[in-house]
Write a protein that holds these residues in place. Structure first.
Motif, PDB file in Angstrom:
ATOM      1  N   TYR A  82     -74.416 126.951  25.501  1.00 38.89           N
ATOM      2  CA  TYR A  82     -74.171 126.572  26.896  1.00 38.89           C
ATOM      3  C   TYR A  82     -75.450 126.723  27.732  1.00 38.89           C
ATOM      4  O   TYR A  82     -76.105 127.771  27.719  1.00 38.89           O
ATOM      5  N   GLY A  83     -75.779 125.665  28.465  1.00 41.68           N
ATOM      6  CA  GLY A  83     -76.953 125.691  29.330  1.00 41.68           C
ATOM      7  C   GLY A  83     -78.268 125.446  28.633  1.00 41.68           C
ATOM      8  O   GLY A  83     -79.329 125.510  29.260  1.00 41.68           O
ATOM      9  N   ARG A  84     -78.225 125.143  27.324  1.00 41.41           N
ATOM     10  CA  ARG A  84     -79.452 124.885  26.571  1.00 41.41           C
ATOM     11  C   ARG A  84     -79.384 123.491  25.955  1.00 41.41           C
ATOM     12  O   ARG A  84     -78.309 123.049  25.534  1.00 41.41           O
ATOM     13  N   LEU A 160     -70.309 119.572  29.809  1.00 41.06           N
ATOM     14  CA  LEU A 160     -69.755 120.784  30.412  1.00 41.06           C
ATOM     15  C   LEU A 160     -70.789 121.486  31.277  1.00 41.06           C
ATOM     16  O   LEU A 160     -70.490 121.944  32.384  1.00 41.06           O
ATOM     17  N   ALA A 161     -72.024 121.572  30.789  1.00 40.14           N
ATOM     18  CA  ALA A 161     -73.069 122.275  31.526  1.00 40.14           C
ATOM     19  C   ALA A 161     -73.455 121.543  32.808  1.00 40.14           C
ATOM     20  O   ALA A 161     -73.718 122.164  33.843  1.00 40.14           O
ATOM     21  N   GLU A 162     -73.481 120.209  32.757  1.00 37.13           N
ATOM     22  CA  GLU A 162     -73.961 119.444  33.908  1.00 37.13           C
ATOM     23  C   GLU A 162     -72.853 119.069  34.871  1.00 37.13           C
ATOM     24  O   GLU A 162     -73.099 118.938  36.085  1.00 37.13           O
ATOM     25  N   LEU A 209     -60.351 122.728  24.456  1.00 43.86           N
ATOM     26  CA  LEU A 209     -59.794 123.939  25.058  1.00 43.86           C
ATOM     27  C   LEU A 209     -60.600 125.169  24.643  1.00 43.86           C
ATOM     28  O   LEU A 209     -60.760 126.106  25.433  1.00 43.86           O
ATOM     29  N   GLY A 210     -61.105 125.178  23.414  1.00 43.74           N
ATOM     30  CA  GLY A 210     -61.997 126.260  23.014  1.00 43.74           C
ATOM     31  C   GLY A 210     -63.271 126.265  23.843  1.00 43.74           C
ATOM     32  O   GLY A 210     -63.773 127.329  24.230  1.00 43.74           O
ATOM     33  N   MET A 211     -63.814 125.096  24.138  1.00 43.90           N
ATOM     34  CA  MET A 211     -65.010 125.001  24.973  1.00 43.90           C
ATOM     35  C   MET A 211     -64.722 125.478  26.396  1.00 43.90           C
ATOM     36  O   MET A 211     -65.532 126.182  27.019  1.00 43.90           O
ATOM     37  N   LEU A 212     -63.565 125.106  26.919  1.00 41.53           N
ATOM     38  CA  LEU A 212     -63.189 125.567  28.260  1.00 41.53           C
ATOM     39  C   LEU A 212     -62.992 127.080  28.293  1.00 41.53           C
ATOM     40  O   LEU A 212     -63.357 127.744  29.268  1.00 41.53           O
ATOM     41  N   ALA A 213     -62.411 127.628  27.221  1.00 41.09           N
ATOM     42  CA  ALA A 213     -62.261 129.085  27.140  1.00 41.09           C
ATOM     43  C   ALA A 213     -63.628 129.758  27.148  1.00 41.09           C
ATOM     44  O   ALA A 213     -63.815 130.826  27.750  1.00 41.09           O
ATOM     45  N   ALA A 214     -64.611 129.134  26.479  1.00 40.88           N
ATOM     46  CA  ALA A 214     -65.968 129.682  26.476  1.00 40.88           C
ATOM     47  C   ALA A 214     -66.570 129.646  27.878  1.00 40.88           C
ATOM     48  O   ALA A 214     -67.257 130.594  28.291  1.00 40.88           O
ATOM     49  N   TRP A 215     -66.325 128.571  28.608  1.00 39.63           N
ATOM     50  CA  TRP A 215     -66.842 128.477  29.988  1.00 39.63           C
ATOM     51  C   TRP A 215     -66.253 129.589  30.855  1.00 39.63           C
ATOM     52  O   TRP A 215     -66.965 130.240  31.620  1.00 39.63           O
TER      53      TRP A 215
END
Length: 383
Positions: A82-84, A160-162, A209-215
């Motif tokens: 995330y963010g990279r 997701l990052a942007e 949903l896993g990505m959203l949980a990570a956010w």
């Protein structure tokens, strides 16, 4: 938490991988061995196992371990990247180094059990994960779905990052709507929902949903540390699986199945975020370390357990005093699972680990902060 560039290590994630692997082994063991005890092959449409006991339904619907694996994939990749910026080629190379070696060994061993010589088409199907039916290939379809997700993950992570979580939520809504339109436009009078189980079209919800949980974990970790949240999340997951079992959901082609993967993914995403955020940061005791070691070899457990179950089904002894389902559960828990773990410990260190050590970081440095600029409504017309 330990981190080496993009390879973030979270012991609680390995705990959950261990849970997912054990569920899949128990699930397949109860199905395949109970049918074997009765002298026949397991047929899902007529032989599915049902119970009013929530603990039993967790095993009988243990295919949910696959959903947990997929949620964990979206979660851990996003936490690490995330963010990279993600180097696409190196990312895919790392994923192939992770999956291909052991997969090829197991797939080729399964192919060797066939009487006829393999054709070029057989080998091509193996290389693309579209493997023919074979004794050990019951879980190979999930690797195909995982690889499809890997192909789009760098784009989704950048989105997701942007654009924030709203972008993935809108994508979830679009996927559900398009899936419903496909179901409604099917020429069959009772459209099948198998593709929702076996393909990315029906599983993308769980990765997202896993990505959203990570956010949520990255931005709101402290809010997830409430002591009541993990047990509540687990209770929701158990309740959902119990309900699914009671309505015979797996063998049903009800339109409600259109929402199943999203609902299943949502409860596991909540479990993952709550458990990882609330876990002790000092590594825990022996139980925690043991579960983490089991999670570390979970991919080997996942790929080799069919081999062990096949051997036990042919040569094993089953307690005659127990009903077939309970005999199958006992043999799976006390024999098949320990043997699978022992085999997996060997395959992990002999086959997986040498290739895992060849992986290289696939993320670049975080972009430097820029002065905030006024947001403008973007037009995509003509692009």
């Amino acid at each position: 938490m330990r981190s080496s560039d993009d390879r973030v290590y979270l012991a609680p994630v390995d705990h959950l991988r261990a849970v997912a692997a054990v569920l899949v082994v128990l699930y397949h063991g109860c199905q395949l061995l109970s049918a074997r005890i009765e002298g026949r092959r397991f047929v899902p449409a007529t032989d599915w196992l049902y119970s009013a006991n929530p603990a039993a339904t967790l095993v009988f619907e243990g295919h949910t371990g696959v959903a947990l694996f997929m949620v964990l994939s979206g979660f851990i990749f996003t936490v690490g990247a995330y963010g990279r910026p993600v180097r696409y080629g190196r990312f895919l190379t790392n994923r192939l180094l992770r999956i291909y070696p052991l997969y090829l060994v197991v797939a080729l061993l399964g192919l060797a059990t066939q009487v006829t010589l393999p054709t070029f088409q057989d080998l091509l199907r193996i290389l693309t994960f579209a493997t023919p039916a074979q004794p050990y290939g019951g879980v190979f379809w999930t690797l195909c779905v995982e690889m499809q997700f890997y192909l789009v993950f760098p784009l989704l992570c950048r989105l997701l990052a942007e654009r924030g979580p709203g972008a993935l939520l809108r994508l979830l809504a679009a996927v559900f709507l398009l899936r419903a339109l496909v179901w409604l436009s099917s020429p069959a009078p009772e459209p099948h929902t198998a593709s929702l189980y076996l393909g990315l079209a029906g599983r993308i919800d769980q990765f997202l949903l896993g990505m959203l949980a990570a956010w949520v974990y990255v931005h709101h970790r402290d809010r997830l540390r409430a002591r009541w949240l993990p047990p509540v999340a687990l209770a929701l997951a158990l309740g959902l699986l119990w309900s699914f079992n009671q309505v015979h959901g797996f063998v049903s082609d009800s339109p409600l199945k259109l929402a199943w993967s999203g609902a299943e993914g949502a409860v596991w995403a909540l479990v993952v975020a709550a458990y990882v955020a609330g876990a002790r940061e000092n590594g825990g005791g022996r139980l925690s370390r043991g579960a983490a070691r089991l999670g570390e070899i979970s991919f080997s457990v996942y790929l080799t357990h069919f081999m062990v179950l096949t051997v036990i089904g042919e040569w094993g002894w089953f307690p005659a005093a127990l009903p077939p389902v309970w005999a199958a559960f006992a043999v799976t828990l006390l024999v098949a699972l320990p043997v699978t773990v022992a085999v997996s410990f060997l395959t992990y260190h002999a086959i997986e680990l040498p290739f895992l050590r060849l992986r290289r970081p696939y993320t670049g440095a975080p972009p430097t902060a820029e002065p905030p600029r006024p947001r403008q409504r973007e037009s995509y017309r003509g692009r």
